[in-house]
Design a protein around this motif. Structure first.
Motif, PDB file in Angstrom:
ATOM      1  N   GLN A   1       8.689   5.722   5.166  1.00 49.51           N
ATOM      2  CA  GLN A   1       9.624   6.795   4.838  1.00 49.51           C
ATOM      3  C   GLN A   1       9.620   7.865   5.933  1.00 49.51           C
ATOM      4  O   GLN A   1      10.678   8.382   6.303  1.00 49.51           O
ATOM      5  CB  GLN A   1       9.263   7.415   3.491  1.00 49.51           C
ATOM      6  N   GLN A   2       8.454   8.209   6.446  1.00 47.65           N
ATOM      7  CA  GLN A   2       8.382   9.208   7.512  1.00 47.65           C
ATOM      8  C   GLN A   2       9.039   8.693   8.790  1.00 47.65           C
ATOM      9  O   GLN A   2       9.700   9.437   9.506  1.00 47.65           O
ATOM     10  CB  GLN A   2       6.939   9.608   7.774  1.00 47.65           C
ATOM     11  N   TYR A   3       8.874   7.410   9.066  1.00 42.45           N
ATOM     12  CA  TYR A   3       9.524   6.826  10.243  1.00 42.45           C
ATOM     13  C   TYR A   3      11.040   6.880  10.089  1.00 42.45           C
ATOM     14  O   TYR A   3      11.758   7.234  11.020  1.00 42.45           O
ATOM     15  CB  TYR A   3       9.064   5.391  10.445  1.00 42.45           C
TER      16      TYR A   3
ATOM     17  N   ASP B   1       0.842  -1.190   0.000  1.00 42.61           N
ATOM     18  CA  ASP B   1       0.000   0.000   0.000  1.00 42.61           C
ATOM     19  C   ASP B   1       0.886   1.252   0.000  1.00 42.61           C
ATOM     20  O   ASP B   1       1.940   1.292   0.636  1.00 42.61           O
ATOM     21  CB  ASP B   1      -0.896  -0.023   1.238  1.00 42.61           C
ATOM     22  N   VAL B   2       0.443   2.270  -0.721  1.00 46.45           N
ATOM     23  CA  VAL B   2       1.210   3.512  -0.820  1.00 46.45           C
ATOM     24  C   VAL B   2       1.285   4.194   0.538  1.00 46.45           C
ATOM     25  O   VAL B   2       2.323   4.756   0.909  1.00 46.45           O
ATOM     26  CB  VAL B   2       0.575   4.442  -1.879  1.00 46.45           C
ATOM     27  N   ARG B   3       0.219   4.113   1.326  1.00 42.90           N
ATOM     28  CA  ARG B   3       0.221   4.755   2.643  1.00 42.90           C
ATOM     29  C   ARG B   3       1.263   4.125   3.569  1.00 42.90           C
ATOM     30  O   ARG B   3       1.921   4.819   4.339  1.00 42.90           O
ATOM     31  CB  ARG B   3      -1.162   4.671   3.279  1.00 42.90           C
ATOM     32  N   SER B   4       1.411   2.805   3.502  1.00 42.81           N
ATOM     33  CA  SER B   4       2.410   2.160   4.353  1.00 42.81           C
ATOM     34  C   SER B   4       3.818   2.531   3.897  1.00 42.81           C
ATOM     35  O   SER B   4       4.732   2.629   4.716  1.00 42.81           O
ATOM     36  CB  SER B   4       2.217   0.648   4.355  1.00 42.81           C
ATOM     37  N   LEU B   5       4.006   2.746   2.596  1.00 39.89           N
ATOM     38  CA  LEU B   5       5.311   3.174   2.102  1.00 39.89           C
ATOM     39  C   LEU B   5       5.647   4.567   2.620  1.00 39.89           C
ATOM     40  O   LEU B   5       6.766   4.823   3.076  1.00 39.89           O
ATOM     41  CB  LEU B   5       5.324   3.157   0.569  1.00 39.89           C
ATOM     42  N   PHE B   6       4.670   5.473   2.587  1.00 36.29           N
ATOM     43  CA  PHE B   6       4.880   6.821   3.115  1.00 36.29           C
ATOM     44  C   PHE B   6       5.131   6.785   4.619  1.00 36.29           C
ATOM     45  O   PHE B   6       5.962   7.530   5.142  1.00 36.29           O
ATOM     46  CB  PHE B   6       3.701   7.731   2.797  1.00 36.29           C
ATOM     47  N   ALA B   7       4.429   5.921   5.315  1.00 34.74           N
ATOM     48  CA  ALA B   7       4.632   5.802   6.754  1.00 34.74           C
ATOM     49  C   ALA B   7       6.043   5.318   7.057  1.00 34.74           C
ATOM     50  O   ALA B   7       6.698   5.809   7.980  1.00 34.74           O
ATOM     51  CB  ALA B   7       3.600   4.863   7.355  1.00 34.74           C
TER      52      ALA B   7
END
Length: 96
Positions: free
Chosen positions: A10-12, A2-8
């Motif tokens: 990266q933010q982490y 999921d794209v949201r988990s990828l962004f999460a």
């Protein structure tokens, strides 16, 4: 994935260095160490003035000032210690 988990992820990864301890020693531990060193130096000065006064080499006004400073420093440290012990006891009373 999921794209949201990828962004999460990266933010982490971007925020992770902010949670690591500072290597240059400017944290709370360094400030506490400096305060402890100042406290020790105040007590050493008062003790040196007291020893000089016993031999008759010190100014009485300097002795009184050094003793007043050391009394204030000890009172401050005792108050700080009492607050830390009180906070620790409060943590022990918290339900798990």
């Amino acid at each position: 994935m999921d794209v949201r988990s990828l962004f999460a992820a990266q933010q982490y990864a971007a925020s992770r260095p902010a949670t690591e301890p500072e290597a240059n020693g400017t944290g709370a531990g360094a400030h506490l160490a400096a305060a402890a060193e100042d406290f020790t130096e105040t007590l050493r000065t008062a003790e040196a003035n007291a020893q000089s006064a016993m031999t008759g080499d010190a100014d009485p006004h300097a002795l009184v000032q050094a003793l007043a400073q050391s009394e204030l420093a000890v009172d401050t440290v005792v108050t700080l210690r009492n607050k830390v012990v009180e906070a620790y006891q409060e943590l022990l009373r918290m339900p798990v």
